[in-house]
Every structure is written in structure tokens, then in C-alpha cells.
Write a protein that holds these residues in place. Structure first.
Motif, PDB file in Angstrom:
ATOM      1  N   ARG A 146       0.535  -1.214  -0.469  1.00 24.50           N
ATOM      2  CA  ARG A 146       0.177   0.175  -0.100  1.00 24.50           C
ATOM      3  C   ARG A 146       1.170   0.969  -0.037  1.00 24.50           C
ATOM      4  O   ARG A 146      -0.020   2.203   0.172  1.00 24.50           O
ATOM      5  N   GLY A 147       1.977   1.166   0.070  1.00 23.77           N
ATOM      6  CA  GLY A 147       3.007   2.605   0.257  1.00 23.77           C
ATOM      7  C   GLY A 147       3.235   3.201   1.382  1.00 23.77           C
ATOM      8  O   GLY A 147       3.633   4.298   1.739  1.00 23.77           O
ATOM      9  N   GLU A 148       3.167   2.359   2.601  1.00 17.75           N
ATOM     10  CA  GLU A 148       2.928   2.550   3.548  1.00 17.75           C
ATOM     11  C   GLU A 148       4.287   2.769   4.141  1.00 17.75           C
ATOM     12  O   GLU A 148       4.595   3.487   5.454  1.00 17.75           O
ATOM     13  N   GLY A 149       5.589   2.554   3.784  1.00 18.60           N
ATOM     14  CA  GLY A 149       6.493   2.544   4.549  1.00 18.60           C
ATOM     15  C   GLY A 149       7.560   1.607   3.346  1.00 18.60           C
ATOM     16  O   GLY A 149       7.220   1.013   2.493  1.00 18.60           O
ATOM     17  N   VAL A 150       8.668   1.245   3.734  1.00 16.19           N
ATOM     18  CA  VAL A 150       9.837   0.563   3.311  1.00 16.19           C
ATOM     19  C   VAL A 150      10.541  -0.356   4.891  1.00 16.19           C
ATOM     20  O   VAL A 150      10.545  -0.032   5.795  1.00 16.19           O
ATOM     21  N   ALA A 151      10.963  -1.152   4.375  1.00 12.97           N
ATOM     22  CA  ALA A 151      11.360  -2.783   4.906  1.00 12.97           C
ATOM     23  C   ALA A 151      13.153  -2.676   4.103  1.00 12.97           C
ATOM     24  O   ALA A 151      13.027  -2.575   2.787  1.00 12.97           O
ATOM     25  N   CYS A 152      13.515  -3.380   5.212  1.00  9.90           N
ATOM     26  CA  CYS A 152      15.473  -3.301   4.785  1.00  9.90           C
ATOM     27  C   CYS A 152      15.878  -4.872   5.271  1.00  9.90           C
ATOM     28  O   CYS A 152      15.643  -4.784   6.928  1.00  9.90           O
TER      29      CYS A 152
END
Ligand code: MG
Length: 164
Positions: A146-152
Motif C-alpha cells: 500500500r506504499g505505507e513504508g519501506v523495509a530492509c
């Protein structure tokens, strides 16, 4: 038995807000969003910092740089990564190689790969070829979709300082 090679893993995520770019691996990537967080919210540096600290068995980023500390507000995460390398080296280990996956629908990290490799390699004390960074989408699923954030996710290999 005492190992001569250690492997560490790190994970981080940050929420997006309206903005003008996302800092990933010490590089500002133009985007209509920014990452929110106590420091500069660089999820790549944070995951990598946890990977090297974990591999060396010398703590974690939250303990080393508490988000309750004013000193860490808006802090440059490359600088934090370098301090973590210092702690790792003091424990007798040094980073040898890292592999990183960024998971986000946008922005794309591929076009910024050379710049990110340069910045992370300089902080780790390795060559750019010893650091890899890859981008993946989450195929539209869940909060990342949903484009709420980024993970790495980051994995780092460490070798003993006293070995060539
Ligand atoms: Mg973080």
C-alpha cells in the motif's frame, strides 16, 4: 570451537510521510515521500548496523543509539554505522561483506546502487564490490504494497581483525 567467520542479520522498517526524498544507504533518493523516524530514518543503514553488531555479538542499534536520546535526533545514520564498525572492531571483528534487500513499492533503489555501495563500503571499510544492494516490491501486498513504508533486510559477514 571459536569461529573465524561470523554472520549477522539485521532488519528495519520506516513509515513514509509526505516529503521530498528517502535516505537509503546514505543516499537521498528523490521521491514524493520521506521516511519518518527519530534519526534520519535510513532503514538500510539501520538494518546493516544491526547485522554487524549482531554478527560480532556486541549489542544492537536500539541499545547503542536509543531513540529516547536527543543526541540521536535527526542523526546521520552513516555516522552511526561507522561508530558501530568501531565497536565491532574493538571486539576483534571487522566487516568483510554485506548483502542488502530493500522492500518497497517505490522508490526504486536500482538506479542508486553504485552510489549506495560507495557510501556503505566506505563506512564498513571494505570495497564497493563487497557490498550489494537490491530492491524488491512486495507485489502490492500488505502495508508495503500500500506504499505505507519501506523495509530492509541486511546480512553481513565478519572476519577476525587479526586475520588478513
Ligand atoms: Mg530504523
Amino acid at each position: 570451537m571459536s569461529l573465524s567467520i561470523r554472520v549477522g542479520i539485521g532488519y528495519d522498517s520506516h513509515r513514509f510521510a509526505e516529503g521530498h526524498g528517502v535516505i537509503l544507504g546514505g543516499v537521498l533518493i528523490p521521491a514524493p515521500v520521506r521516511c519518518t523516524g527519530h534519526s534520519d530514518a535510513d532503514a538500510v543503514c539501520h538494518a546493516l548496523t544491526d547485522a554487524i553488531l549482531g554478527g560480532a555479538g556486541v549489542g544492537d542499534i536500539g541499545e547503542m543509539f536509543p531513540d529516547t536520546s536527543a543526541e540521536n535526533a535527526g542523526r546521520d545514520s552513516i555516522e552511526m554505522l561507522k561508530l558501530a564498525v568501531g565497536r565491532v572492531r574493538a571486539a576483534g571483528w571487522r566487516p568483510a561483506q554485506a548483502d542488502i534487500t530493500v522492500i518497497a513499492e517505490t522508490p526504486k533503489v536500482g538506479p542508486h546502487r553504485p552510489a549506495i555501495r560507495e557510501r556503505l563500503a566506505a563506512a564498513l571499510g571494505v570495497g564497493p564490490d563487497d557490498v550489494m544492494i537490491k530492491g524488491k516490491t512486495n507485489e502490492g501486498m500488505g502495508w508495503i504494497g500500500r506504499g505505507e513504508g519501506v523495509a530492509c533486510i541486511a546480512v553481513a559477514t565478519l572476519t577476525r581483525v587479526d586475520q588478513g
